[in-house]
Enzyme design. Structure first.
Site, PDB file in Angstrom:
ATOM      1  N   ASP A   7      -2.734  12.118   4.064  1.00 10.30           N
ATOM      2  CA  ASP A   7      -4.047  11.497   4.148  1.00 10.30           C
ATOM      3  C   ASP A   7      -4.151  10.806   5.508  1.00 10.30           C
ATOM      4  OD1 ASP A   7      -6.541  10.327   3.146  1.00 10.30           O
ATOM      5  OD2 ASP A   7      -5.401   8.457   3.100  1.00 10.30           O
ATOM      6  N   ASP A   9      -6.873   7.899   6.469  1.00  6.18           N
ATOM      7  CA  ASP A   9      -7.195   6.472   6.388  1.00  6.18           C
ATOM      8  C   ASP A   9      -6.232   5.730   5.477  1.00  6.18           C
ATOM      9  OD1 ASP A   9      -9.484   6.539   8.083  1.00  6.18           O
ATOM     10  OD2 ASP A   9     -10.599   7.499   6.470  1.00  6.18           O
ATOM     11  N   ASP A 184      -2.317   7.273   0.260  1.00  3.01           N
ATOM     12  CA  ASP A 184      -2.426   5.926  -0.305  1.00  3.01           C
ATOM     13  C   ASP A 184      -3.327   5.865  -1.530  1.00  3.01           C
ATOM     14  OD1 ASP A 184      -5.270   4.338   0.700  1.00  3.01           O
ATOM     15  OD2 ASP A 184      -4.778   6.273   1.570  1.00  3.01           O
TER      16      ASP A 184
END
Length: 235
Positions: A7, A9, A184
């Site tokens: 990922d 961000d 996250d």
């Protein structure tokens, strides 16, 4: 292992750092927000961002509309109703500070460099507009370390839809067990990877309780990933 999917961000790009810098600048200029701490504002802004982000990706709002609406709602929660021009000025201030504060998550450059030296393909897999994510990678000096950028805008579906994970695997010529997902977001990254049959590692920098320890390995910082990589790479 042929590929690592990551990922962007809050996994490679330190969005929270830039967000807090932008909110601090807005809070300093507009006393209405000073009834809340920067941490409280960031938490509220994070929820608004996620809500609006889905609306943008689904075409229900433009990126600019979402940007202004976030601040309208944030100030409304502090008892002030913004005029349209004020919303624009505040959003512009936030964006300016956010942009100059962009940085990678600690350990991101080292992780990607290590993977490249081992011949592992690196795919950034993200739910966002392509031009926004390209700009972040460039600002953080990560572009040259990434083999493929896969965005929900380009593919037409969002994580956790397994289709976007399968698209990433096809780019690398990898099967699910030959890849690893690191992210996250439990719902988007971990459950999406699970649905696609890809092993996953949850980067829990906010240190929230893990929903299911059997589903994914949990780490708190990127540098903790090294032992797992050695295992997956059979080193």
């Amino acid at each position: 292992m042929k590929a690592v999917l990551l990922d962007l961000d809050e996994t490679l790009f330190d969005h929270r750092h830039s967000c807090e810098a932008g909110l601090s600048a807005v809070r300093e200029r507009y006393p209405d927000l000073q009834q809340k701490s920067v941490e409280q504002l960031e938490g509220q802004f994070y929820l608004l961002l996620n809500e609006m982000h889905h609306a943008v990706l689904q075409g229900r709002m433009t990126l600019e509309e979402a940007r202004l609406e976030r601040f309208r709602l944030l100030f409304h929660s502090c008892g002030r109703d913004l005029r349209p021009q004020e919303s624009q000025e505040i959003a512009d201030l936030y964006s300016q500070v956010y942009a100059v504060s962009r940085r990678s998550v600690p350990g991101a450059v080292e992780l990607l460099t290590s993977l490249r030296t081992r011949g592992v393909q690196i795919v950034v897999l993200t739910n966002h507009m392509t031009h926004v994510q390209v700009d972040k990678l460039e600002a953080c000096g990560l572009t040259a370390l990434v083999d493929h950028l896969v965005t929900s805008e380009d593919v037409g579906v969002q994580k956790p839809d397994p289709a976007i994970f399968r698209h990433a695997l096809q780019l690398c010529g990898a099967r699910p067990h030959e890849a690893l997902m690191v992210g996250d977001s439990w719902s988007a990254d971990i459950l999406g990877a699970q649905a696609a049959g890809i092993p996953a590692v949850w980067l829990n920098r906010r240190r929230t309780p893990i929903p299911d320890a059997q589903t994914a390995q949990e780490i708190f910082e990127l540098h903790e990933l090294a032992p797992s990589l050695n295992l997956y790479l059979n080193l």
